[in-house]
Design a protein around this motif. Structure first.
Motif, PDB file in Angstrom:
ATOM      1  N   GLY A 218     -11.615  -5.294   0.787  1.00  0.00           N
ATOM      2  CA  GLY A 218     -12.364  -6.263   1.949  1.00  0.00           C
ATOM      3  C   GLY A 218     -11.952  -7.547   1.758  1.00  0.00           C
ATOM      4  O   GLY A 218     -10.747  -7.893   1.907  1.00  0.00           O
ATOM      5  N   THR A 219     -13.141  -8.571   1.561  1.00  0.00           N
ATOM      6  CA  THR A 219     -12.291  -9.904   1.132  1.00  0.00           C
ATOM      7  C   THR A 219     -11.796 -10.088   0.053  1.00  0.00           C
ATOM      8  O   THR A 219     -11.494 -11.182  -0.326  1.00  0.00           O
ATOM      9  CB  THR A 219     -13.506 -10.585   1.587  1.00  0.00           C
ATOM     10  N   ASP A 220     -12.086  -9.245  -1.173  1.00  0.00           N
ATOM     11  CA  ASP A 220     -11.578  -9.419  -2.496  1.00  0.00           C
ATOM     12  C   ASP A 220     -10.337  -9.109  -2.589  1.00  0.00           C
ATOM     13  O   ASP A 220     -10.062  -8.111  -2.207  1.00  0.00           O
ATOM     14  CB  ASP A 220     -12.707  -8.680  -3.359  1.00  0.00           C
ATOM     15  N   LYS A 221      -9.513  -9.772  -3.324  1.00  0.00           N
ATOM     16  CA  LYS A 221      -8.069  -9.606  -3.569  1.00  0.00           C
ATOM     17  C   LYS A 221      -8.028  -9.511  -5.220  1.00  0.00           C
ATOM     18  O   LYS A 221      -8.568 -10.012  -6.024  1.00  0.00           O
ATOM     19  CB  LYS A 221      -7.228 -10.523  -2.986  1.00  0.00           C
ATOM     20  N   GLU A 222      -6.928  -8.646  -5.540  1.00  0.00           N
ATOM     21  CA  GLU A 222      -6.495  -8.490  -6.943  1.00  0.00           C
ATOM     22  C   GLU A 222      -4.873  -8.699  -6.971  1.00  0.00           C
ATOM     23  O   GLU A 222      -4.388  -7.681  -6.397  1.00  0.00           O
ATOM     24  CB  GLU A 222      -7.073  -6.954  -7.404  1.00  0.00           C
ATOM     25  N   SER A 223      -4.674  -9.098  -7.960  1.00  0.00           N
ATOM     26  CA  SER A 223      -3.290  -9.290  -8.217  1.00  0.00           C
ATOM     27  C   SER A 223      -2.729  -7.954  -9.138  1.00  0.00           C
ATOM     28  O   SER A 223      -3.189  -7.862 -10.075  1.00  0.00           O
ATOM     29  CB  SER A 223      -2.598 -10.578  -9.026  1.00  0.00           C
ATOM     30  N   ILE A 224      -1.818  -7.106  -8.542  1.00  0.00           N
ATOM     31  CA  ILE A 224      -1.427  -6.027  -9.170  1.00  0.00           C
ATOM     32  C   ILE A 224      -0.209  -6.409 -10.194  1.00  0.00           C
ATOM     33  O   ILE A 224      -0.086  -6.082 -11.332  1.00  0.00           O
ATOM     34  CB  ILE A 224      -1.049  -4.877  -8.467  1.00  0.00           C
ATOM     35  N   ALA A 225       0.835  -7.102  -9.496  1.00  0.00           N
ATOM     36  CA  ALA A 225       2.142  -7.566 -10.451  1.00  0.00           C
ATOM     37  C   ALA A 225       2.532  -8.866  -9.613  1.00  0.00           C
ATOM     38  O   ALA A 225       2.344  -8.981  -8.486  1.00  0.00           O
ATOM     39  CB  ALA A 225       2.977  -6.586 -10.135  1.00  0.00           C
ATOM     40  N   ARG A 226       3.055  -9.563 -10.568  1.00  0.00           N
ATOM     41  CA  ARG A 226       3.791 -11.013 -10.150  1.00  0.00           C
ATOM     42  C   ARG A 226       4.850 -11.145 -10.907  1.00  0.00           C
ATOM     43  O   ARG A 226       5.168 -10.651 -11.846  1.00  0.00           O
ATOM     44  CB  ARG A 226       2.757 -12.155 -10.380  1.00  0.00           C
ATOM     45  N   GLY A 227       5.842 -12.097 -10.148  1.00  0.00           N
ATOM     46  CA  GLY A 227       7.075 -12.282 -10.829  1.00  0.00           C
ATOM     47  C   GLY A 227       8.019 -12.826  -9.984  1.00  0.00           C
ATOM     48  O   GLY A 227       7.704 -13.420  -9.081  1.00  0.00           O
ATOM     49  N   THR A 228       9.306 -12.735 -10.518  1.00  0.00           N
ATOM     50  CA  THR A 228      10.444 -13.287  -9.829  1.00  0.00           C
ATOM     51  C   THR A 228      11.218 -12.492  -9.046  1.00  0.00           C
ATOM     52  O   THR A 228      11.481 -11.340  -9.641  1.00  0.00           O
ATOM     53  CB  THR A 228      11.170 -14.146 -10.844  1.00  0.00           C
ATOM     54  N   ALA A 229      11.665 -12.812  -7.856  1.00  0.00           N
ATOM     55  CA  ALA A 229      12.670 -11.923  -7.155  1.00  0.00           C
ATOM     56  C   ALA A 229      13.789 -12.606  -7.137  1.00  0.00           C
ATOM     57  O   ALA A 229      13.990 -13.823  -6.438  1.00  0.00           O
ATOM     58  CB  ALA A 229      11.913 -11.537  -5.831  1.00  0.00           C
ATOM     59  N   TYR A 230      15.048 -11.889  -7.416  1.00  0.00           N
ATOM     60  CA  TYR A 230      16.298 -12.581  -7.096  1.00  0.00           C
ATOM     61  C   TYR A 230      16.921 -11.889  -6.129  1.00  0.00           C
ATOM     62  O   TYR A 230      17.121 -10.509  -5.920  1.00  0.00           O
ATOM     63  CB  TYR A 230      17.238 -12.084  -8.429  1.00  0.00           C
ATOM     64  N   ILE A 231      17.294 -12.540  -4.876  1.00  0.00           N
ATOM     65  CA  ILE A 231      17.835 -12.048  -3.714  1.00  0.00           C
ATOM     66  C   ILE A 231      19.378 -12.235  -3.501  1.00  0.00           C
ATOM     67  O   ILE A 231      19.597 -13.562  -3.536  1.00  0.00           O
ATOM     68  CB  ILE A 231      17.008 -12.588  -2.352  1.00  0.00           C
TER      69      ILE A 231
END
Length: 128
Positions: free
Chosen positions: A108-121
């Protein structure tokens, strides 16, 4: 020329993605991005992968809770001119852009971060 090409998963760790601009990471070619998880996110109303540069979201795509232990993302990596590539060392490429990524579940309006990090493109047009 003397060795086979090895396709390595772009999800190199819980906090690192390594992608090539212009590539397609999809079920059609057996290259879905697969994030292992320890929590079952099947009750989430939505799961997204967000890629940002300098705090601005430049790509977002829906993710699928494939099972209680994994989330998959079908991602076409085409950033057009929204990335600034800088030179990198070694024979792998000539140019790379560093971004941030977040895998986010919504309830709904709640959000949860599952994974975060750096993306090298890596810039495919400049591959060695």
């Amino acid at each position: 020329a003397s060795a086979p090409i090895e396709v390595v998963t772009p999800v190199t760790s819980a906090t690192t993605l390594v992608l090539v601009n212009g590539d397609n990471y999809s079920a059609n070619n057996g290259r879905l991005l697969t994030f292992p998880v320890e929590v079952d996110y099947s009750s989430a109303t939505e799961v997204k992968l967000l890629i940002s540069a300098s705090g601005t979201i430049i790509k977002q795509t829906a993710a699928v809770v494939a099972s209680a232990t994994s989330i998959t993302v079908d991602l076409e990596v085409d950033f057009g001119t929204s990335l600034s590539f800088t030179e990198c060392s070694g024979a792998t490429c000539d140019e790379v852009a560093t971004c941030e990524f977040a895998l986010v579940a919504s309830y709904g309006t709640d959000k949860e971060s599952i994974a975060r990090g750096t993306a090298y493109i890596y810039n495919r047009a400049k591959e060695a």
